[in-house]
Design an enzyme around this catalytic site. Structure first.
Site, PDB file in Angstrom:
ATOM      1  N   THR A 169       0.881  -1.453   0.032  1.00  0.00           N
ATOM      2  CA  THR A 169      -0.106   0.234   0.102  1.00  0.00           C
ATOM      3  C   THR A 169       1.165   1.263  -0.249  1.00  0.00           C
ATOM      4  OG1 THR A 169      -1.760  -1.491   1.381  1.00  0.00           O
ATOM      5  CG2 THR A 169      -1.749   1.231   1.340  1.00  0.00           C
ATOM      6  N   LEU A 203     -29.830  -5.289   1.402  1.00  0.00           N
ATOM      7  CA  LEU A 203     -31.971  -5.001   1.932  1.00  0.00           C
ATOM      8  C   LEU A 203     -31.801  -3.431   0.524  1.00  0.00           C
ATOM      9  CD1 LEU A 203     -30.843  -4.563   5.522  1.00  0.00           C
ATOM     10  CD2 LEU A 203     -32.694  -5.755   4.278  1.00  0.00           C
ATOM     11  N   GLU A 236      -1.648  -2.829  14.574  1.00  0.00           N
ATOM     12  CA  GLU A 236      -2.430  -3.029  13.237  1.00  0.00           C
ATOM     13  C   GLU A 236      -3.593  -3.652  13.337  1.00  0.00           C
ATOM     14  OE1 GLU A 236       2.466  -3.013  11.142  1.00  0.00           O
ATOM     15  OE2 GLU A 236       1.010  -4.650  11.071  1.00  0.00           O
ATOM     16  N   GLN A 247     -41.054  -7.423   8.933  1.00  0.00           N
ATOM     17  CA  GLN A 247     -40.510  -8.363  10.452  1.00  0.00           C
ATOM     18  C   GLN A 247     -39.620  -9.327   9.676  1.00  0.00           C
ATOM     19  OE1 GLN A 247     -42.689 -11.374  12.890  1.00  0.00           O
ATOM     20  NE2 GLN A 247     -41.902 -10.588  14.001  1.00  0.00           N
TER      21      GLN A 247
END
Ligand SMILES: Cc1cc2nc3c(=O)[nH]c(=O)nc-3n(C[C@H](O)[C@H](O)[C@H](O)COP(=O)(O)OP(=O)(O)OC[C@H]3O[C@@H](n4cnc5c(N)ncnc54)[C@H](O)[C@@H]3O)c2cc1C
Length: 389
Positions: free
Chosen positions: A160, A338, A243, A280
């Site tokens: 990175t 969802l 980390e 529900q």
């Protein structure tokens, strides 16, 4: 925040950092995600605001604040929905800079830590290699002493900030015959002859530059050795606690972000004449997820508290990363569901979150390796001790 860990000062910092991110970072995120790199100016702005120095000593330009400011920094970075941008920032601050502070001598700290805090220099931490990342002890990169110098040969991958960083913190074997007991840590400037980087394309974290780095007879002064020769492995292990907690906190924060977004969406979306949040079966799903995220968060705060008091929490930090990243993946998967088809669209946050989250159980110690470490501690009663410099 409603927990005993955060004071009014912490809350005020959260507010101002959140506002800063919205103003200075969010307008650029889509561009950086597309380009696969982050522009330099934002590093300098973070530096000007002191964000890279939250936990670092005042002596080097830091603010020397308690670890909960770092927790806020990490959480809020997750809530602007670019795992790649967040990674670039925290890998600099809590991977590379940790080694510079802990193992670097005064000269190294002045040369690298001070400009890291101001945002003038970007760092990366190079441990993983193409032949194996989990098996740190099996690394093949060597640093062979020649007079007052070391000659580095080998390669690192998945690093990175590996392309755009100004300096590299590199693990290499100084005594290869001693396996993990023959490893040391070096710091070197990006423009040292013999260092080359190649950008890698990847599923997520797209704003962050990830690179493979080759070291071809790279000559560095013995002054670039950090800490003691052959103690590198224990330094690496020592910092894994922080980390892993960082990655655990990132996970609970992105899961919380996903859940908050999904809950809001469910309050607006109508299906079969009802809001989604009236079904529900969906309510229960949300209740389960909220419970899991809350448990991770509370556990992670407790570890942060103990780490802030200098406790060696390597077991708990490993558990934090193992559980929080698993739960984040599960929660983000369900939250995408969802949103139905909108969850799959790039105009909505879940698609990127889903990609970015998948790195959680891989980077910085895979879930399998964490299980190995935890099993050694809970079954074999192995004790890991802090390294002495
Ligand atoms: C986007 C990205 C950013 C990264 N940033 C950095 C960075 O800045 N610096 C850095 O040094 N590294 C970085 N990494 C590397 C990361 O830490 C490694 O990918 C990780 O440690 C796993 O190593 P590996 O990829 O070589 O997998 P391997 O070690 O090859 O493992 C492959 C699979 O085998 C499993 N496995 C391996 N050994 C065992 C075992 N003993 N028992 C059971 N299962 C096992 C693993 O869990 C995994 O599922 C980054 C990776 C990515 C993808």
């Amino acid at each position: 925040m409603g927990t005993s860990y955060f004071t009014e000062e912490h809350d005020a910092f959260r507010e101002s950092f959140r506002e800063f991110l919205q103003r200075e970072v969010v307008p650029h995120i889509d561009k950086w995600e597309k380009d696969g790199k982050i522009e330099r100016f934002i590093w300098e702005k973070f530096g000007e605001m002191g964000y890279f120095g939250l936990h670092y000593p005042e002596k080097y330009g830091g603010l020397e604040l308690d670890l909960f400011y770092t927790i806020i920094f990490l959480e809020e970075l997750q809530k602007i929905n670019s795992g790649g941008f967040a990674a670039a920032m925290w890998a600099h601050t809590y991977l590379a800079m940790t080694h510079v502070l802990k193992e670097g001598n005064e000269a190294i700290r002045k040369k690298y830590l001070v400009p890291s805090i101001t945002g003038e220099k970007i760092g990366c931490l190079c441990i993983s290699e193409p032949f194996g990342g989990s098996d740190v002890a099996g690394m093949r990169t060597t640093a062979i002493k020649e007079g007052d110098s070391y000659i580095i040969n080998g390669s690192k991958t998945f690093i990175t900030n590996g392309l755009l960083s100004d300096y590299l913190v590199v693990a290499a074997k100084t005594s290869p015959e001693l396996s993990h007991k023959g490893m040391s840590i070096f710091i070197m400037d990006r423009d040292t002859p013999g260092i080359s980087s190649t950008k890698l394309d990847k599923l997520g974290w797209r704003a962050s530059d990830t690179a493979e780095i080759a070291f071809d007879n790279v000559k560095v002064s013995a002054k670039n050795l950090m800490g003691e020769e052959n103690k590198g492995f224990s330094y690496i292990m020592q910092h894994f606690a922080l980390e892993r907690l960082v990655m655990g906190v990132n996970a609970h924060a992105r899961a919380e972000y996903a859940l908050d977004y999904a809950i809001e969406y469910m309050g607006e979306r109508i299906a079969f004449g009802k809001k989604l949040n009236d079904f529900q079966v969906l309510r229960h799903k949300v209740a389960e997820m909220a419970s899991e995220v809350e448990m991770c968060k509370t556990f992670n705060y407790n570890i942060a508290y103990r780490l802030n008091n200098d406790e060696y929490v390597v077991k708990e930090a490993s558990m934090s990363k193992l559980n929080s990243t698993r739960i984040a993946d599960k929660v983000i998967y369900e939250c995408l569901q969802l949103l139905g088809g909108y969850g799959y669209m790039e105009d909505y946050p879940m698609a990127r979150l889903f990609r970015d989250s998948r790195l959680g159980p891989i980077g910085g110690g895979t879930s399998e390796i964490l299980c190995e470490i935890i099993a050694k501690m809970v079954i074999d009663k192995k004790e890991y001790k802090p390294a002495t410099k």
